[in-house]
Design an enzyme around this catalytic site. Structure first.
Site, PDB file in Angstrom:
ATOM      1  CG  PHE A 117      -6.872  64.105  95.083  1.00 17.44           C
ATOM      2  CD1 PHE A 117      -6.428  63.228  94.094  1.00 17.44           C
ATOM      3  CD2 PHE A 117      -8.085  63.826  95.721  1.00 17.44           C
ATOM      4  CE1 PHE A 117      -7.181  62.113  93.742  1.00 17.44           C
ATOM      5  CE2 PHE A 117      -8.830  62.720  95.388  1.00 17.44           C
ATOM      6  CZ  PHE A 117      -8.395  61.870  94.391  1.00 17.44           C
TER       7      PHE A 117
ATOM      8  CB  THR B  85     -17.257  68.196 100.993  1.00 14.77           C
ATOM      9  OG1 THR B  85     -17.455  66.920 101.584  1.00 14.77           O
ATOM     10  CG2 THR B  85     -17.388  69.240 102.100  1.00 14.77           C
ATOM     11  CG  ASP B  86     -20.391  63.723 100.738  1.00 17.48           C
ATOM     12  OD1 ASP B  86     -19.322  64.132 101.250  1.00 17.48           O
ATOM     13  OD2 ASP B  86     -20.611  62.507 100.529  1.00 17.48           O
ATOM     14  CD  GLU B  87     -16.329  64.784 104.764  1.00 23.91           C
ATOM     15  OE1 GLU B  87     -16.026  65.123 105.914  1.00 23.91           O
ATOM     16  OE2 GLU B  87     -15.545  64.168 104.015  1.00 23.91           O
TER      17      GLU B  87
ATOM     18  CE1 TYR C 133     -12.842  69.854 103.975  1.00 23.03           C
ATOM     19  CE2 TYR C 133     -14.207  67.912 104.369  1.00 23.03           C
ATOM     20  CZ  TYR C 133     -13.616  68.806 103.488  1.00 23.03           C
ATOM     21  OH  TYR C 133     -13.803  68.653 102.131  1.00 23.03           O
TER      22      TYR C 133
ATOM     23  CE  LYS D 294     -15.160  72.694 100.937  1.00 23.31           C
ATOM     24  NZ  LYS D 294     -14.264  73.346  99.933  1.00 23.31           N
TER      25      LYS D 294
ATOM     26  CG  ASN E  96     -15.342  60.098 100.970  1.00 22.28           C
ATOM     27  OD1 ASN E  96     -16.447  60.482 101.343  1.00 22.28           O
ATOM     28  ND2 ASN E  96     -14.326  59.960 101.799  1.00 22.28           N
TER      29      ASN E  96
ATOM     30  NE  ARG F 110     -11.798  61.070 110.797  1.00 22.78           N
ATOM     31  CZ  ARG F 110     -11.929  61.017 109.466  1.00 22.78           C
ATOM     32  NH1 ARG F 110     -13.112  61.081 108.910  1.00 22.78           N
ATOM     33  NH2 ARG F 110     -10.858  60.898 108.703  1.00 22.78           N
TER      34      ARG F 110
ATOM     35  CG  LEU G 106       2.790  75.245  95.806  1.00 26.15           C
ATOM     36  CD1 LEU G 106       4.176  75.412  95.192  1.00 26.15           C
ATOM     37  CD2 LEU G 106       2.059  74.091  95.120  1.00 26.15           C
TER      38      LEU G 106
ATOM     39  CB  ILE H 167      -7.263  81.868  99.023  1.00 24.69           C
ATOM     40  CG1 ILE H 167      -7.424  80.666  99.963  1.00 24.69           C
ATOM     41  CG2 ILE H 167      -6.997  81.420  97.593  1.00 24.69           C
ATOM     42  CD1 ILE H 167      -8.695  79.858  99.713  1.00 24.69           C
TER      43      ILE H 167
HETATM   44  P1  NAD Z   1      -6.144  68.668  98.683  1.00 22.75           P
HETATM   45  O1  NAD Z   1      -5.927  68.825 100.141  1.00 22.75           O
HETATM   46  O2  NAD Z   1      -5.539  67.524  97.958  1.00 22.75           O
HETATM   47  O3  NAD Z   1      -5.635  69.990  97.918  1.00 22.75           O
HETATM   48  C1  NAD Z   1      -5.906  71.271  98.394  1.00 22.75           C
HETATM   49  C2  NAD Z   1      -5.066  72.255  97.592  1.00 22.75           C
HETATM   50  O4  NAD Z   1      -5.375  73.579  98.072  1.00 22.75           O
HETATM   51  C3  NAD Z   1      -3.562  72.045  97.758  1.00 22.75           C
HETATM   52  O5  NAD Z   1      -2.919  72.166  96.513  1.00 22.75           O
HETATM   53  C4  NAD Z   1      -3.153  73.167  98.704  1.00 22.75           C
HETATM   54  O6  NAD Z   1      -1.820  73.590  98.513  1.00 22.75           O
HETATM   55  C5  NAD Z   1      -4.144  74.254  98.330  1.00 22.75           C
HETATM   56  N1  NAD Z   1      -4.365  75.185  99.443  1.00 22.75           N
HETATM   57  C6  NAD Z   1      -4.633  74.889 100.734  1.00 22.75           C
HETATM   58  N2  NAD Z   1      -4.724  76.013 101.463  1.00 22.75           N
HETATM   59  C7  NAD Z   1      -4.548  77.052 100.596  1.00 22.75           C
HETATM   60  C8  NAD Z   1      -4.551  78.459 100.751  1.00 22.75           C
HETATM   61  N3  NAD Z   1      -4.751  79.032 101.943  1.00 22.75           N
HETATM   62  N4  NAD Z   1      -4.345  79.216  99.645  1.00 22.75           N
HETATM   63  C9  NAD Z   1      -4.137  78.646  98.439  1.00 22.75           C
HETATM   64  N5  NAD Z   1      -4.105  77.323  98.239  1.00 22.75           N
HETATM   65  C10 NAD Z   1      -4.318  76.525  99.310  1.00 22.75           C
HETATM   66  O7  NAD Z   1      -7.731  68.715  98.487  1.00 22.75           O
HETATM   67  P2  NAD Z   1      -8.648  67.913  97.474  1.00 22.75           P
HETATM   68  O8  NAD Z   1      -8.947  66.603  98.049  1.00 22.75           O
HETATM   69  O9  NAD Z   1      -8.097  68.028  96.119  1.00 22.75           O
HETATM   70  O10 NAD Z   1      -9.984  68.790  97.586  1.00 22.75           O
HETATM   71  C11 NAD Z   1     -10.195  69.898  96.706  1.00 22.75           C
HETATM   72  C12 NAD Z   1     -11.549  70.493  96.992  1.00 22.75           C
HETATM   73  O11 NAD Z   1     -12.568  69.512  96.815  1.00 22.75           O
HETATM   74  C13 NAD Z   1     -11.701  70.998  98.435  1.00 22.75           C
HETATM   75  O12 NAD Z   1     -12.447  72.200  98.392  1.00 22.75           O
HETATM   76  C14 NAD Z   1     -12.483  69.901  99.128  1.00 22.75           C
HETATM   77  O13 NAD Z   1     -13.252  70.423 100.184  1.00 22.75           O
HETATM   78  C15 NAD Z   1     -13.348  69.393  97.984  1.00 22.75           C
HETATM   79  N6  NAD Z   1     -13.757  67.994  98.081  1.00 22.75           N
HETATM   80  C16 NAD Z   1     -12.834  67.003  98.289  1.00 22.75           C
HETATM   81  C17 NAD Z   1     -13.249  65.675  98.305  1.00 22.75           C
HETATM   82  C18 NAD Z   1     -12.267  64.545  98.482  1.00 22.75           C
HETATM   83  O14 NAD Z   1     -12.676  63.390  98.568  1.00 22.75           O
HETATM   84  N7  NAD Z   1     -10.973  64.783  98.485  1.00 22.75           N
HETATM   85  C19 NAD Z   1     -14.598  65.365  98.142  1.00 22.75           C
HETATM   86  C20 NAD Z   1     -15.501  66.405  97.940  1.00 22.75           C
HETATM   87  C21 NAD Z   1     -15.072  67.710  97.898  1.00 22.75           C
HETATM   88  P1  TYD Z   2     -10.871  59.904 104.713  1.00 25.51           P
HETATM   89  O1  TYD Z   2     -10.180  59.369 103.510  1.00 25.51           O
HETATM   90  O2  TYD Z   2     -10.094  60.668 105.725  1.00 25.51           O
HETATM   91  O3  TYD Z   2     -12.105  60.769 104.180  1.00 25.51           O
HETATM   92  P2  TYD Z   2     -13.363  61.397 104.998  1.00 25.51           P
HETATM   93  O4  TYD Z   2     -13.120  61.322 106.436  1.00 25.51           O
HETATM   94  O5  TYD Z   2     -13.379  62.804 104.498  1.00 25.51           O
HETATM   95  O6  TYD Z   2     -14.553  60.592 104.555  1.00 25.51           O
HETATM   96  O7  TYD Z   2     -11.559  58.689 105.481  1.00 25.51           O
HETATM   97  C1  TYD Z   2     -12.464  57.819 104.826  1.00 25.51           C
HETATM   98  C2  TYD Z   2     -13.020  56.869 105.872  1.00 25.51           C
HETATM   99  O8  TYD Z   2     -11.959  56.014 106.338  1.00 25.51           O
HETATM  100  C3  TYD Z   2     -13.552  57.566 107.107  1.00 25.51           C
HETATM  101  O9  TYD Z   2     -14.698  56.858 107.578  1.00 25.51           O
HETATM  102  C4  TYD Z   2     -12.428  57.450 108.116  1.00 25.51           C
HETATM  103  C5  TYD Z   2     -11.762  56.135 107.748  1.00 25.51           C
HETATM  104  N1  TYD Z   2     -10.309  56.071 107.976  1.00 25.51           N
HETATM  105  C6  TYD Z   2      -9.763  54.978 108.669  1.00 25.51           C
HETATM  106  O10 TYD Z   2     -10.481  54.060 109.104  1.00 25.51           O
HETATM  107  N2  TYD Z   2      -8.408  54.944 108.845  1.00 25.51           N
HETATM  108  C7  TYD Z   2      -7.580  55.933 108.386  1.00 25.51           C
HETATM  109  O11 TYD Z   2      -6.348  55.865 108.607  1.00 25.51           O
HETATM  110  C8  TYD Z   2      -8.159  57.033 107.681  1.00 25.51           C
HETATM  111  C9  TYD Z   2      -7.295  58.150 107.155  1.00 25.51           C
HETATM  112  C10 TYD Z   2      -9.526  57.056 107.488  1.00 25.51           C
END
Ligand code: NAD
Ligand code: TYD
Length: 349
Positions: free
Chosen positions: A11, A130-132, A155, A159, A184, A286, A35, A60
């Protein structure tokens, strides 16, 4: 400059890879991605033929592969997005999170340390986090770069562990590193296991919208392209050894966000007001559900001049439009059909 970007088929990574490939034709961008279910090359269709872009399929957590890629290509920098990223999956199967997020980051750091030994001053290892890692807030306060780490899910623990390793390489081996911890993200191309695309997909299919607990948990939402722009700024201008928090200054209680999504979808689909809300189903909470995340991003704003560019309503409408126009993408990722795209791509080459 040769930049290894990991996780670029996911993403956030796909938005960042696109930005770097288009904005810096003089850089060579290598996108290393395993992938997994979350990685989809359809996300990068528009740039796949660009001369400064190369895709490498690989994991990786495979140390030998990672180090051979450094020897083969001579990367000058790493921007590390690859991760297992979904909290619920980390609860049901934490092992993969340890392998990818901890061991995978370690493998990249080790390969960079070996490859850059004695001449690392003009190199950079940029770790996306991540902020988590900061844990869970009560009703008030914000995460700053000084907030002590207190991860509470497999998770966020994985991280946090990777962040610590990256900082250790800065202090111990003087590797130039920078870390960002972002709130997020939402926007196009997000896998529909995360809240916003899941709600949109379920409304599309007329399925229940699962809201955990009472829907009172709070998240701070940022448009994904704003994260990509922040990563460009931090990569080029961030201080080595520093951490920057990135956030949308945009807190929403889950239930309020879900109701807003329902209203926007009713409007876009031409349904009577209140139709989609009927799909909301409160489900079991959760395990260990973090109550509230909120980011103080004044450091990146003051030092690097970054700002979120979009108002939430505007970003959300763009996002909803994208999912409605890309029903085929949603159907592909949920059915797994996108994996055929990869096979076809590679048969051609
Ligand atoms: P995502 O799950 O959409 O994508 C992860 C990508 O990493 C995928 O393309 C997957 O194929 C690849 N991948 C997974 N395991 C792998 C491995 N072992 N080797 C090589 N490639 C691998 O994740 P995202 O939401 O795009 O998040 C990207 C980064 O940003 C992550 O490090 C996540 O912790 C961080 N992040 C995400 C959010 C969020 O809201 N989504 C917020 C803050 C930080
Ligand atoms: P999510 O998108 O999984 O991100 P994160 O847990 O990393 O913040 O979830 C966002 C918020 O929404 C989180 O408080 C959990 C809640 N949630 C639901 O209530 N229902 C759902 O089906 C999912 C996936 C998340």
């Amino acid at each position: 400059m040769k930049i290894l970007m990991t996780g670029g088929a996911g993403f956030i990574g796909s938005h960042a890879v696109r930005l770097f490939v288009n904005k810096y034709p003089e850089y060579r961008i290598y996108n290393l991605d395993a992938l997994t279910y979350a990685g989809n090359l359809e996300n990068l269709r528009d740039i796949e033929g660009k001369p400064n872009y190369t895709f490498i399929k690989g994991d990786i957590s495979d140390a030998t592969l990672v180090s051979s890629l450094f020897s083969e290509h001579g990367f000058d920098a790493v921007i590390h997005f690859a991760a297992e990223s979904h909290v619920d999956r980390s609860i049901s199967g934490p092992a993969r999170f340890v392998m990818t997020n901890i061991l995978g980051t370690f493998n990249l750091l080790e390969a960079a340390r070996q490859a850059w030994a004695g001449h690392s001053a003009d190199k950079l290892f940029y770790h996306i986090s991540t902020d988590e890692v900061y844990g869970s807030l009560g009703a008030s306060g914000f995460f700053t770069e000084q907030t002590p780490y207190d991860p509470r899910s497999p998770y966020s623990a994985s991280k946090a562990s990777s962040d610590h390793l990256v900082r250790a390489y800065y202090h111990t081996y003087e590797m130039p590193v920078v870390i960002t911890n972002c709130s997020n993200n939402y926007g196009p191309n997000q896998f529909p296991e995360k809240l916003i695309p899941l709600v949109l997909q379920n409304i599309r299919l007329g399925k229940d919208i699962p809201v955990y607990g009472k829907g009172e948990n709070v998240r701070d939402w940022l448009y994904v392209e704003d994260h990509a722009v922040a990563s460009d700024l931090v990569f080029h201008n961030g201080n080595h050894g520093a951490t920057y928090n990135i956030g949308g200054n945009n807190e929403w209680k889950n239930i309020d966000l879900v109701m807003l999504l329902c209203r926007v979808m009713d409007e876009k689909l031409g349904k009577p007001a209140g139709t989609s809300e009927k799909l909301i189903a409160f489900v079991k909470d959760r395990a260990g559900h973090d109550k509230r995340y909120a980011i103080d991003s004044s450091r990146i704003q003051d030092e690097l001049g970054w700002q979120p560019s979009l108002q939430f309503e505007e970003g959300l409408r763009k996002t909803v439009d994208w999912y409605l126009e890309n029903g085929e993408w949603l159907d592909h990722v949920t059915s797994g059909d996108y994996q055929h795209y990869y096979e076809n791509q590679y048969r051609k080459r």
